[in-house]
Design a protein around this motif. Structure first.
Motif, mmCIF file in Angstrom:
data_model
loop_
_atom_site.group_PDB
_atom_site.id
_atom_site.type_symbol
_atom_site.label_atom_id
_atom_site.label_comp_id
_atom_site.label_asym_id
_atom_site.label_seq_id
_atom_site.Cartn_x
_atom_site.Cartn_y
_atom_site.Cartn_z
ATOM 1 N N SER A 55 -1.497 18.974 -13.469
ATOM 2 C CA SER A 55 -0.814 19.243 -12.023
ATOM 3 C C SER A 55 -1.728 20.005 -11.293
ATOM 4 O O SER A 55 -1.847 19.475 -9.868
ATOM 5 C CB SER A 55 0.415 20.037 -12.340
ATOM 6 N N ALA A 56 -2.392 21.067 -11.701
ATOM 7 C CA ALA A 56 -3.524 21.668 -10.646
ATOM 8 C C ALA A 56 -4.532 20.737 -10.222
ATOM 9 O O ALA A 56 -5.006 20.963 -9.347
ATOM 10 C CB ALA A 56 -3.813 22.933 -11.355
ATOM 11 N N GLY A 57 -4.753 19.708 -11.046
ATOM 12 C CA GLY A 57 -5.940 18.727 -10.624
ATOM 13 C C GLY A 57 -5.492 17.769 -9.627
ATOM 14 O O GLY A 57 -6.261 17.278 -8.532
ATOM 15 N N VAL A 58 -4.228 17.564 -9.860
ATOM 16 C CA VAL A 58 -3.263 16.502 -8.792
ATOM 17 C C VAL A 58 -3.430 17.127 -7.484
ATOM 18 O O VAL A 58 -3.745 16.678 -6.410
ATOM 19 C CB VAL A 58 -1.842 16.027 -9.446
ATOM 20 N N VAL A 107 -4.978 16.092 -3.775
ATOM 21 C CA VAL A 107 -4.238 16.290 -2.546
ATOM 22 C C VAL A 107 -4.806 17.154 -1.288
ATOM 23 O O VAL A 107 -4.817 16.784 -0.140
ATOM 24 C CB VAL A 107 -2.638 16.446 -3.171
ATOM 25 N N GLU A 108 -5.132 18.126 -1.879
ATOM 26 C CA GLU A 108 -5.759 19.029 -0.729
ATOM 27 C C GLU A 108 -7.266 18.620 -0.283
ATOM 28 O O GLU A 108 -7.223 18.752 1.065
ATOM 29 C CB GLU A 108 -5.821 20.484 -1.594
ATOM 30 N N GLN A 109 -7.881 17.872 -1.082
ATOM 31 C CA GLN A 109 -9.092 17.346 -0.711
ATOM 32 C C GLN A 109 -8.532 16.165 0.428
ATOM 33 O O GLN A 109 -9.311 16.055 1.389
ATOM 34 C CB GLN A 109 -9.889 16.689 -1.731
ATOM 35 N N MET A 110 -7.805 15.200 0.041
ATOM 36 C CA MET A 110 -7.413 14.296 1.235
ATOM 37 C C MET A 110 -6.822 15.009 2.396
ATOM 38 O O MET A 110 -7.099 14.343 3.496
ATOM 39 C CB MET A 110 -6.135 13.509 0.265
ATOM 40 N N SER A 111 -5.890 15.842 2.352
ATOM 41 C CA SER A 111 -5.226 16.644 3.419
ATOM 42 C C SER A 111 -6.439 17.319 4.281
ATOM 43 O O SER A 111 -6.261 17.218 5.531
ATOM 44 C CB SER A 111 -4.281 17.517 2.892
ATOM 45 N N ALA A 112 -7.514 17.716 3.593
ATOM 46 C CA ALA A 112 -8.615 18.231 4.654
ATOM 47 C C ALA A 112 -9.203 17.363 5.126
ATOM 48 O O ALA A 112 -9.571 17.543 6.380
ATOM 49 C CB ALA A 112 -9.570 19.144 3.695
ATOM 50 N N TRP A 113 -9.678 15.972 4.580
ATOM 51 C CA TRP A 113 -10.265 14.991 5.496
ATOM 52 C C TRP A 113 -9.246 14.421 6.527
ATOM 53 O O TRP A 113 -9.537 14.308 7.665
ATOM 54 C CB TRP A 113 -10.534 13.993 4.510
ATOM 55 N N HIS A 114 -7.945 14.456 6.294
ATOM 56 C CA HIS A 114 -6.913 13.571 7.044
ATOM 57 C C HIS A 114 -6.595 14.696 8.259
ATOM 58 O O HIS A 114 -6.318 14.226 9.368
ATOM 59 C CB HIS A 114 -5.656 13.172 6.331
ATOM 60 N N PHE A 125 -13.407 10.137 -8.277
ATOM 61 C CA PHE A 125 -13.694 11.513 -8.739
ATOM 62 C C PHE A 125 -14.082 11.806 -9.881
ATOM 63 O O PHE A 125 -14.234 10.923 -10.807
ATOM 64 C CB PHE A 125 -12.182 12.351 -8.500
ATOM 65 N N LEU A 126 -15.126 12.873 -10.280
ATOM 66 C CA LEU A 126 -15.410 13.100 -11.241
ATOM 67 C C LEU A 126 -14.673 14.603 -11.699
ATOM 68 O O LEU A 126 -14.114 15.257 -10.747
ATOM 69 C CB LEU A 126 -17.047 13.709 -11.283
ATOM 70 N N TYR A 127 -14.752 14.915 -13.004
ATOM 71 C CA TYR A 127 -13.853 15.719 -13.406
ATOM 72 C C TYR A 127 -14.719 16.780 -14.512
ATOM 73 O O TYR A 127 -15.611 16.271 -15.282
ATOM 74 C CB TYR A 127 -12.572 15.308 -13.969
ATOM 75 N N ASP A 128 -14.198 17.971 -14.524
ATOM 76 C CA ASP A 128 -14.705 19.059 -15.622
ATOM 77 C C ASP A 128 -14.281 18.512 -16.907
ATOM 78 O O ASP A 128 -12.892 18.302 -17.039
ATOM 79 C CB ASP A 128 -14.491 20.321 -15.330
ATOM 80 N N ALA A 129 -14.889 18.177 -17.890
ATOM 81 C CA ALA A 129 -14.348 17.763 -19.311
ATOM 82 C C ALA A 129 -13.588 18.629 -19.938
ATOM 83 O O ALA A 129 -12.702 18.216 -20.754
ATOM 84 C CB ALA A 129 -15.742 17.322 -20.293
ATOM 85 N N GLN A 130 -13.791 20.034 -19.745
ATOM 86 C CA GLN A 130 -12.819 20.916 -20.539
ATOM 87 C C GLN A 130 -11.723 21.325 -19.566
ATOM 88 O O GLN A 130 -10.468 21.173 -20.231
ATOM 89 C CB GLN A 130 -13.719 22.338 -20.670
ATOM 90 N N THR A 131 -11.698 21.554 -18.572
ATOM 91 C CA THR A 131 -10.383 22.082 -17.720
ATOM 92 C C THR A 131 -9.679 20.726 -17.138
ATOM 93 O O THR A 131 -8.619 20.755 -16.827
ATOM 94 C CB THR A 131 -10.908 22.711 -16.475
ATOM 95 N N ARG A 132 -10.349 19.331 -17.110
ATOM 96 C CA ARG A 132 -9.978 18.398 -16.499
ATOM 97 C C ARG A 132 -9.632 18.365 -15.109
ATOM 98 O O ARG A 132 -8.940 17.610 -14.394
ATOM 99 C CB ARG A 132 -8.560 17.903 -17.416
ATOM 100 N N GLU A 174 -0.148 6.675 -13.088
ATOM 101 C CA GLU A 174 0.695 7.455 -13.839
ATOM 102 C C GLU A 174 0.408 8.926 -13.308
ATOM 103 O O GLU A 174 1.192 9.979 -13.957
ATOM 104 C CB GLU A 174 0.710 7.410 -15.416
ATOM 105 N N TRP A 175 -0.705 9.254 -13.019
ATOM 106 C CA TRP A 175 -1.158 10.535 -12.507
ATOM 107 C C TRP A 175 -0.422 11.122 -11.308
ATOM 108 O O TRP A 175 -0.198 12.253 -10.904
ATOM 109 C CB TRP A 175 -2.429 10.868 -12.325
ATOM 110 N N SER A 176 0.235 10.185 -10.698
ATOM 111 C CA SER A 176 1.298 10.321 -9.491
ATOM 112 C C SER A 176 0.708 11.070 -8.356
ATOM 113 O O SER A 176 1.118 11.944 -7.652
ATOM 114 C CB SER A 176 2.294 11.208 -9.896
ATOM 115 N N LEU A 177 -0.854 10.797 -7.950
ATOM 116 C CA LEU A 177 -1.579 11.175 -6.751
ATOM 117 C C LEU A 177 -0.798 10.699 -5.426
ATOM 118 O O LEU A 177 -0.682 11.663 -4.735
ATOM 119 C CB LEU A 177 -2.960 10.777 -6.889
ATOM 120 N N LEU A 178 -0.294 9.417 -5.555
ATOM 121 C CA LEU A 178 0.425 9.094 -4.018
ATOM 122 C C LEU A 178 1.522 9.809 -4.141
ATOM 123 O O LEU A 178 1.901 10.162 -3.043
ATOM 124 C CB LEU A 178 0.402 7.508 -4.391
ATOM 125 N N GLU A 179 2.410 9.907 -5.029
ATOM 126 C CA GLU A 179 3.620 10.604 -4.823
ATOM 127 C C GLU A 179 3.668 12.070 -4.576
ATOM 128 O O GLU A 179 4.237 12.487 -3.682
ATOM 129 C CB GLU A 179 4.340 10.314 -6.084
#
Length: 287
Positions: free
Chosen positions: A90-93, A97-104, A183-190, A219-224
């Motif tokens: 959820s923290a990654g989601v 969202v915060e990155q998208m919001s910053a651009w928008h 997006f790229l992701y940290d393999a340990q923290t995801r 299923e990650w529910s980024l849009l929602e």
């Protein structure tokens, strides 16, 4: 850079990516199948970087090899979405969202950007400037589209005034392809560590950006999650598929891709939201 060796390569929708290793570090050579695409990407990255909370590619060398555009970039840390051992937390989601919001949050007082860099205060003229050439491509003599899909896309164009009427300002800076695999992701923290592969970056309407959030790993529910934190105009459920269809027409024109069942399936989803498209969606199944 010294001597470089190929460590891996990946075919991408618009071209090919080659991963290189050398004494000075890891690099990426990015090839494009569309002339001018990588020049646009250099400009796109520069526009997005000012409001990026995540790492973005730095351009080392734009060049041409065997008449193909090539970018050489340092390899960013992180792994692609398909290499994560478990779903995005959820923290990654929230980070996405915060990155998208910053651009928008970046807007332009002149309104909505056109492909030639001009602006209009209303959204519809800007939409038409980007998409009228796509309609002409679909209806043209060299179009790969079946007659059924040509009719469906013609209706899509005819209905644009009604569907887009609720969309007003402010405009927003858009990445134009921000699905989970860009997006790229940290393999340990995801957690997300970087964002890559912008498309037609411009000051547009945020709805033209956010439908991509469900393009991969829905299923990650980024849009929602984005919708839960932003008020959208009535009718987004329909416009999500409306914008998605025009985006696919763009890809078809850009690189010659065409998949009739893919388009038919999206028209079916559109018709589930708006019965005006029921007949053309049904006909498209036979395309």
């Amino acid at each position: 850079l010294g001597k470089l060796t190929v460590s891996d390569e990946v075919a991408s929708f618009y071209g090919h990516v080659v991963f290189l290793s050398g004494e000075a570090g890891e690099y990426v050579a990015k090839f494009s199948r569309q002339a001018g695409r990588l020049t646009q990407e250099v400009q796109a990255l520069a526009r997005l970087r000012a409001a990026s909370r995540l790492a973005m590619p730095e351009i080392l060398l734009p060049t041409t090899i065997a008449q193909l555009d090539v970018l050489l970039l340092p390899r960013l840390p992180g792994v692609p979405a398909w290499e994560l051992a478990a779903p995005l937390p959820s923290a990654g989601v929230q980070m996405i969202v915060e990155q998208m919001s910053a651009w928008h949050a970046i807007s332009d007082a002149r309104g909505f950007e056109h492909p030639d860099g001009s602006f209009s205060g209303d959204f519809l003229p800007a939409f038409d400037a980007w998409n009228r050439p796509l309609l002409d491509y679909v209806q043209g003599s060299h179009s790969p589209f079946s007659s059924q899909l040509q009719a469906a896309i013609s209706l899509l164009w005819q209905q644009r005034i009604r569907l887009l009427a609720p969309l007003v300002g402010p405009s927003s800076l858009c990445h134009d392809d921000p699905h989970a695999c860009n997006f790229l992701y940290d393999a340990q923290t995801r957690l997300p560590s970087a964002v890559i592969d912008p498309c037609d970056v411009a000051v547009r309407h945020r709805e033209q950006d956010i439908f991509h959030l469900a393009d991969a790993y829905p299923e990650w529910s980024l849009l929602e999650s984005y919708q839960a934190q932003h008020d959208l105009a009535p009718g987004f459920a329909t416009r999500r598929w409306f914008f998605s269809l025009w985006d696919d027409v763009k890809h078809s024109r850009n690189i010659g891709w065409y998949d009739a069942p893919w388009f038919a399936a999206k028209f079916s989803r559109l018709a589930e939201c708006d019965a005006v498209f029921a007949d053309v969606a049904h006909a498209a199944q036979d395309a």
